[in-house]
Design an enzyme around this catalytic site. Structure first.
Site, PDB file in Angstrom:
ATOM      1  N   ARG A   1      34.941  21.961 136.139  1.00 42.66           N
ATOM      2  CA  ARG A   1      36.252  22.613 136.148  1.00 42.66           C
ATOM      3  C   ARG A   1      36.189  24.072 135.675  1.00 42.66           C
ATOM      4  O   ARG A   1      37.214  24.750 135.629  1.00 42.66           O
ATOM      5  CB  ARG A   1      37.241  21.811 135.309  1.00 42.66           C
ATOM      6  CG  ARG A   1      37.078  21.897 133.812  1.00 42.66           C
ATOM      7  CD  ARG A   1      38.063  20.966 133.115  1.00 42.66           C
ATOM      8  NE  ARG A   1      38.064  21.163 131.673  1.00 42.66           N
ATOM      9  CZ  ARG A   1      38.735  20.398 130.817  1.00 42.66           C
ATOM     10  NH1 ARG A   1      39.445  19.382 131.271  1.00 42.66           N
ATOM     11  NH2 ARG A   1      38.696  20.636 129.519  1.00 42.66           N
TER      12      ARG A   1
ATOM     13  N   SER B   1      32.404  19.021 118.388  1.00 43.69           N
ATOM     14  CA  SER B   1      33.548  18.183 118.740  1.00 43.69           C
ATOM     15  C   SER B   1      33.475  17.746 120.198  1.00 43.69           C
ATOM     16  O   SER B   1      33.684  16.565 120.527  1.00 43.69           O
ATOM     17  CB  SER B   1      34.854  18.949 118.497  1.00 43.69           C
ATOM     18  OG  SER B   1      35.965  18.245 119.001  1.00 43.69           O
TER      19      SER B   1
ATOM     20  N   TYR C   1      47.631  16.508 123.192  1.00 41.19           N
ATOM     21  CA  TYR C   1      46.928  17.747 122.859  1.00 41.19           C
ATOM     22  C   TYR C   1      47.652  18.949 123.465  1.00 41.19           C
ATOM     23  O   TYR C   1      47.919  19.943 122.782  1.00 41.19           O
ATOM     24  CB  TYR C   1      45.494  17.676 123.378  1.00 41.19           C
ATOM     25  CG  TYR C   1      44.662  18.907 123.077  1.00 41.19           C
ATOM     26  CD1 TYR C   1      44.287  19.220 121.775  1.00 41.19           C
ATOM     27  CD2 TYR C   1      44.234  19.747 124.101  1.00 41.19           C
ATOM     28  CE1 TYR C   1      43.520  20.335 121.499  1.00 41.19           C
ATOM     29  CE2 TYR C   1      43.456  20.867 123.830  1.00 41.19           C
ATOM     30  CZ  TYR C   1      43.097  21.160 122.532  1.00 41.19           C
ATOM     31  OH  TYR C   1      42.339  22.272 122.268  1.00 41.19           O
TER      32      TYR C   1
END
Length: 249
Positions: free
Chosen positions: A209, A188, A151
Site C-alpha cells: 500500500r 510496534s 485507531y
C-alpha cells in the site's frame, strides 16, 4: 544546533519514532526529557547522548503527569508520541477497547499538554515561540483504512485537538501541529506483523500500500519532528502534516 538551548519533552521515547526523535533533537543541541514506561529502553537511550534526560512516566496517569510537570522547568517544545494501534471493525470493537485507545491516544495527550502548557506559554512569551507536535496518522480524518475503525477515530480526534489548540494560542506564540505518518517500520509494527495469521503476507500487504515500494523508517519521520519543534517551522501551525510515502496522493 537547530534546537540549541531548547528544552524538549518526548513521550513513548524508548523505541520507534519516539526514540529516533529524541536522538535527532539531542544531536541538534536540545536538552531532551525522554519519558516512557519502558525502564530498560530508557536506560539504553540515556547512554546515547549527554543531552538526554530520562524519566519513567505513565502518560495514562493524570496524577503522575501533574507531579512530573511540577518537577520540571518550562519546555520550549513537546512531542506527544505515545499511542496504540487497535485493529478491527465496529463489529469486533468493545467498550474496553474504546476506552483504552482513547485514554492512550487522546486523553494522555490532553493531560500532558494541559500540564505543560503554562511553561510553554511562558517560553513563547519570552522567546517568541514554542511548539507542540502531536502524533496522528494518515489513518484518521485524512483517509479511512480497513480494520482501523477505532485507531482512525482516535487519530481524527488528535487532528481536531491539534487544530483547536493552534487556533487558541496562535497569537501567543505557541504553535501546534499534528504529524501523520504512513506505515513505519517500528517494533510496534513488527509485533503486529508477527501476531498476524500469515506474517510474511502481512508484511507484503503493508509494503504494497506504499507507492514508494517500502515501509518508512523512523529516520524518515524524525526529521519532520525536528523541523516542527524548531524555529524553522515558525510560520506553520494547525496543520496535519503527512509523511506517508505517497499513500494519500
Amino acid at each position: 544546533m537547530r534546537l540549541n538551548g531548547k528544552r524538549i519533552f518526548i513521550s513513548a521515547a524508548a523505541q520507534g519514532i519516539g526514540r529516533a526523535s529524541v536522538l535527532a533533537c539531542a544531536a541538534e543541541g536540545a536538552h531532551v526529557v525522554a519519558t516512557d514506561i519502558n525502564a530498560e529502553g530508557l536506560k539504553t537511550l540515556a547512554a546515547e547522548h549527554a543531552n538526554i534526560e530520562t524519566v519513567l512516566l505513565d502518560v495514562m496517569n493524570a496524577d503522575a503527569i501533574k507531579a512530573f510537570a511540577a518537577s520540571q522547568q518550562a519546555f520550549d517544545g513537546i512531542f506527544n508520541c505515545a499511542g496504540f494501534v487497535h485493529n478491527g471493525t465496529i463489529e469486533n470493537t468493545t467498550d474496553a477497547d474504546w476506552d483504552f485507545s482513547f485514554d492512550l491516544n487522546v486523553r494522555s495527550m490532553y493531560h500532558v499538554t494541559q500540564a505543560l502548557l503554562p511553561g510553554l506559554l511562558a517560553q513563547a512569551k519570552t522567546n517568541g515561540a514554542a511548539s507542540v507536535v502531536n502524533m496522528a496518522s494518515m489513518a484518521s480524518s485524512v483517509k479511512g483504512f480497513r480494520n482501523r475503525l477505532l485507531y482512525g477515530t482516535t487519530k481524527a480526534a488528535v487532528i481536531g485537538f491539534t487544530k483547536a489548540m493552534a487556533a487558541d494560542y496562535v497569537e501567543r506564540g505557541l504553535r501546534c501541529n499534528a504529524l501523520c505518518p504512513g506505515t513505519v517500520d517500528t517494533p510496534s509494527l513488527r509485533a503486529r506483523i508477527a501476531g498476524s495469521p500469515d506474517p510474511m503476507q502481512a508484511e507484503k500487504d503493508f509494503i504494497a500500500r506504499q507507492p514508494m515500494g517500502r515501509l518508512a523508517t523512523v529516520d524518515d519521520i524524525a526529521p519532520m519532528v525536528l523541523f516542527l519543534l524548531s524555529d524553522e517551522s515558525r510560520f506553520v501551525s494547525g496543520q496535519a502534516i503527512l509523511v506517508d510515502g505517497g499513500v494519500t496522493i
